[in-house]
Design an enzyme around this catalytic site. Structure first.
Site, PDB file in Angstrom:
ATOM      1  N   ASN A  10      49.866  38.082  30.723  1.00  0.00           N
ATOM      2  CA  ASN A  10      50.761  37.105  30.916  1.00  0.00           C
ATOM      3  C   ASN A  10      50.020  35.788  30.260  1.00  0.00           C
ATOM      4  O   ASN A  10      49.199  35.134  30.649  1.00  0.00           O
ATOM      5  CB  ASN A  10      51.074  36.805  32.185  1.00  0.00           C
ATOM      6  CG  ASN A  10      51.791  35.732  32.823  1.00  0.00           C
ATOM      7  OD1 ASN A  10      52.310  34.958  31.843  1.00  0.00           O
ATOM      8  ND2 ASN A  10      51.555  35.007  34.022  1.00  0.00           N
ATOM      9  N   TRP A  11      50.642  35.336  29.105  1.00  0.00           N
ATOM     10  CA  TRP A  11      50.133  34.297  28.319  1.00  0.00           C
ATOM     11  C   TRP A  11      50.441  32.840  28.916  1.00  0.00           C
ATOM     12  O   TRP A  11      49.977  31.849  28.265  1.00  0.00           O
ATOM     13  CB  TRP A  11      50.668  34.400  26.810  1.00  0.00           C
ATOM     14  CG  TRP A  11      49.950  35.502  26.221  1.00  0.00           C
ATOM     15  CD1 TRP A  11      49.238  36.614  26.588  1.00  0.00           C
ATOM     16  CD2 TRP A  11      50.393  35.805  24.749  1.00  0.00           C
ATOM     17  NE1 TRP A  11      49.088  37.530  25.894  1.00  0.00           N
ATOM     18  CE2 TRP A  11      49.715  37.209  24.417  1.00  0.00           C
ATOM     19  CE3 TRP A  11      51.250  35.408  23.706  1.00  0.00           C
ATOM     20  CZ2 TRP A  11      49.822  37.880  23.334  1.00  0.00           C
ATOM     21  CZ3 TRP A  11      51.199  36.174  22.395  1.00  0.00           C
ATOM     22  CH2 TRP A  11      50.526  37.403  22.446  1.00  0.00           C
ATOM     23  N   LYS A  12      51.203  32.759  30.009  1.00  0.00           N
ATOM     24  CA  LYS A  12      52.066  31.688  30.260  1.00  0.00           C
ATOM     25  C   LYS A  12      52.466  30.769  29.298  1.00  0.00           C
ATOM     26  O   LYS A  12      52.925  31.188  28.270  1.00  0.00           O
ATOM     27  CB  LYS A  12      50.755  31.036  31.378  1.00  0.00           C
ATOM     28  CG  LYS A  12      50.448  32.186  32.308  1.00  0.00           C
ATOM     29  CD  LYS A  12      49.339  31.530  33.469  1.00  0.00           C
ATOM     30  CE  LYS A  12      48.846  32.761  34.413  1.00  0.00           C
ATOM     31  NZ  LYS A  12      48.127  32.181  35.545  1.00  0.00           N
ATOM     32  N   HIS A  96      56.313  35.549  39.853  1.00  0.00           N
ATOM     33  CA  HIS A  96      55.057  35.114  39.971  1.00  0.00           C
ATOM     34  C   HIS A  96      54.754  33.960  40.953  1.00  0.00           C
ATOM     35  O   HIS A  96      55.496  33.099  41.011  1.00  0.00           O
ATOM     36  CB  HIS A  96      54.727  34.709  38.307  1.00  0.00           C
ATOM     37  CG  HIS A  96      53.131  34.384  38.219  1.00  0.00           C
ATOM     38  ND1 HIS A  96      52.523  33.368  38.410  1.00  0.00           N
ATOM     39  CD2 HIS A  96      52.387  35.258  37.471  1.00  0.00           C
ATOM     40  CE1 HIS A  96      51.261  33.494  37.965  1.00  0.00           C
ATOM     41  NE2 HIS A  96      51.021  34.617  37.472  1.00  0.00           N
ATOM     42  N   GLU A  98      53.251  31.151  40.404  1.00  0.00           N
ATOM     43  CA  GLU A  98      53.308  30.042  39.897  1.00  0.00           C
ATOM     44  C   GLU A  98      54.858  29.753  39.999  1.00  0.00           C
ATOM     45  O   GLU A  98      55.221  28.414  40.239  1.00  0.00           O
ATOM     46  CB  GLU A  98      52.753  29.918  38.496  1.00  0.00           C
ATOM     47  CG  GLU A  98      51.242  29.962  38.421  1.00  0.00           C
ATOM     48  CD  GLU A  98      50.731  30.364  37.045  1.00  0.00           C
ATOM     49  OE1 GLU A  98      51.187  30.448  36.185  1.00  0.00           O
ATOM     50  OE2 GLU A  98      49.488  30.766  37.345  1.00  0.00           O
ATOM     51  N   GLU A 170      49.211  40.288  43.425  1.00  0.00           N
ATOM     52  CA  GLU A 170      48.365  38.921  43.024  1.00  0.00           C
ATOM     53  C   GLU A 170      48.167  38.095  44.255  1.00  0.00           C
ATOM     54  O   GLU A 170      49.019  37.239  44.494  1.00  0.00           O
ATOM     55  CB  GLU A 170      48.964  38.292  41.995  1.00  0.00           C
ATOM     56  CG  GLU A 170      49.390  39.290  40.689  1.00  0.00           C
ATOM     57  CD  GLU A 170      49.677  38.331  39.238  1.00  0.00           C
ATOM     58  OE1 GLU A 170      49.055  38.483  38.534  1.00  0.00           O
ATOM     59  OE2 GLU A 170      50.416  37.338  39.321  1.00  0.00           O
ATOM     60  N   GLY A 176      43.211  32.648  38.663  1.00  0.00           N
ATOM     61  CA  GLY A 176      42.928  31.741  37.568  1.00  0.00           C
ATOM     62  C   GLY A 176      41.534  30.980  38.487  1.00  0.00           C
ATOM     63  O   GLY A 176      41.262  29.837  37.893  1.00  0.00           O
ATOM     64  N   SER A 216      42.139  37.100  38.378  1.00  0.00           N
ATOM     65  CA  SER A 216      40.789  37.047  37.553  1.00  0.00           C
ATOM     66  C   SER A 216      40.396  38.338  37.292  1.00  0.00           C
ATOM     67  O   SER A 216      39.097  38.762  37.572  1.00  0.00           O
ATOM     68  CB  SER A 216      39.832  36.371  38.698  1.00  0.00           C
ATOM     69  OG  SER A 216      40.211  35.084  38.858  1.00  0.00           O
ATOM     70  N   GLY A 237      45.936  37.004  33.278  1.00  0.00           N
ATOM     71  CA  GLY A 237      46.183  35.653  32.814  1.00  0.00           C
ATOM     72  C   GLY A 237      45.299  35.304  31.838  1.00  0.00           C
ATOM     73  O   GLY A 237      45.459  35.553  30.527  1.00  0.00           O
ATOM     74  N   GLY A 238      44.159  34.741  32.132  1.00  0.00           N
ATOM     75  CA  GLY A 238      42.964  34.052  31.500  1.00  0.00           C
ATOM     76  C   GLY A 238      42.694  35.029  30.313  1.00  0.00           C
ATOM     77  O   GLY A 238      42.545  34.854  29.181  1.00  0.00           O
TER      78      GLY A 238
HETATM   79  C1  PEP Z   1      48.173  35.672  36.742  1.00  0.00           C
HETATM   80  O1  PEP Z   1      48.422  34.460  36.357  1.00  0.00           O
HETATM   81  O2  PEP Z   1      48.753  36.610  36.876  1.00  0.00           O
HETATM   82  C2  PEP Z   1      46.806  36.042  36.720  1.00  0.00           C
HETATM   83  C3  PEP Z   1      46.292  37.094  37.294  1.00  0.00           C
HETATM   84  O3  PEP Z   1      45.997  35.065  36.127  1.00  0.00           O
HETATM   85  P1  PEP Z   1      44.391  35.223  35.936  1.00  0.00           P
HETATM   86  O4  PEP Z   1      44.121  36.702  35.522  1.00  0.00           O
HETATM   87  O5  PEP Z   1      43.841  33.860  35.057  1.00  0.00           O
HETATM   88  O6  PEP Z   1      43.626  35.153  37.315  1.00  0.00           O
END
Ligand code: PEP
Length: 255
Positions: A10-12, A96, A98, A170, A176, A216, A237-238
């Protein structure tokens, strides 16, 4: 019943168009020879068509990060599932944390989006997860159950739950933050979700639906997480923004 692992990025709201193209090309090159693992990226809307072209025949799936529950109309600033399909998406991330926390998306709203996605033939990746406060109050399973009941409300009545639909656990406190749920913590919730699917639908569906873990995920923890019986992939994500890290996640079987 074997569930094919899925590693989804997920590049956000990140990366220039050029950087996005370079990233997906590096991922495509890095995953060559990998068998039995599905790979997906979810770029921002403005990059979707370009990324679809850059993907070529590397087999990477393309997802939207969100969509509206309506197909078209006077909804300034919104994007529909049909538009995502037009841009080459096969999947869409819905609910999600967010979206829930920053854009006030309730499970009821997500339920409508999930229903539209399935009716259009898009595969939804439906996200659920508890906050740290909820976990510390011992409410994790109640929160997960309520999110499942409300976000998948239409599925039961309309028989929309398909084995191809995907759930993503999640924990909000792990997104994050660098804090990962331990493999045991994650497995416990994944098993709970699978049993909920079994109780709400049937055993066959429960055995087929993939449940991703997100929060993470990194090259250092991916193999332990993926070794759990009910963890079928990762929503990342990251670490999905760096080709070398993401390719290591895709190659988790080799670590
Ligand atoms: C996400 O935003 O879905 C996520 C899991 O981010 P990260 O891997 O950065 O924790």
């Amino acid at each position: 019943m074997e569930r094919r692992p899925l590693i989804a990025g997920n590049w956000k709201m990140n990366l220039s168009l050029d950087d996005s193209v370079n990233l997906v090309k590096e991922i495509g090159a890095g995953m060559s020879g990998v068998k039995g693992v599905e790979v997906l990226v979810a770029p921002p809307f403005t990059a979707l068509s370009t990324i679809r072209q850059a993907i070529g025949d590397s087999g990477i799936f393309l997802a939207g990060q969100n969509m509206n529950s309506e197909i078209s109309g006077a909804y300034t600033g919104e994007v529909s599932g049909r538009m995502l399909q037009g841009a080459g998406c096969t999947h869409v991330i819905l609910g999600h944390s967010e979206r829930r926390a920053l854009f006030n998306e309730t499970s009821e709203v997500i339920d409508l989006k999930v229903k539209t996605a399935v009716l259009l033939g898009l595969i939804p990746i439906i996200c659920i997860g508890e906050t740290l406060e909820e976990r510390e109050a011992g409410r994790t399973f109640d929160v997960i159950k309520e999110q499942l009941n409300l976000s998948l409300h239409n599925f039961k009545a309309d028989e929309l739950m398909l084995p191809s639909n995907i759930l993503a656990y999640e924990p909000v406190w792990a997104i994050g933050t660098g804090k990962t749920a331990t493999p045991d913590q994650a497995q416990e919730v994944h098993l709970f979700i699978r049993k909920w699917i079994e109780g709400t639908f049937d055993t066959k569906t429960a055995n087929q639906v993939r449940i991703l873990y997100g929060g993470s995920v990194k090259p250092e923890n991916v193999a332990d997480l993926m070794s759990q019986a009910d963890i079928d992939g990762a929503l990342v994500g990251g670490a999905s923004l760096k080709a070398d890290l993401f390719v290591k996640l895709i190659r988790f079987k080799e670590s």
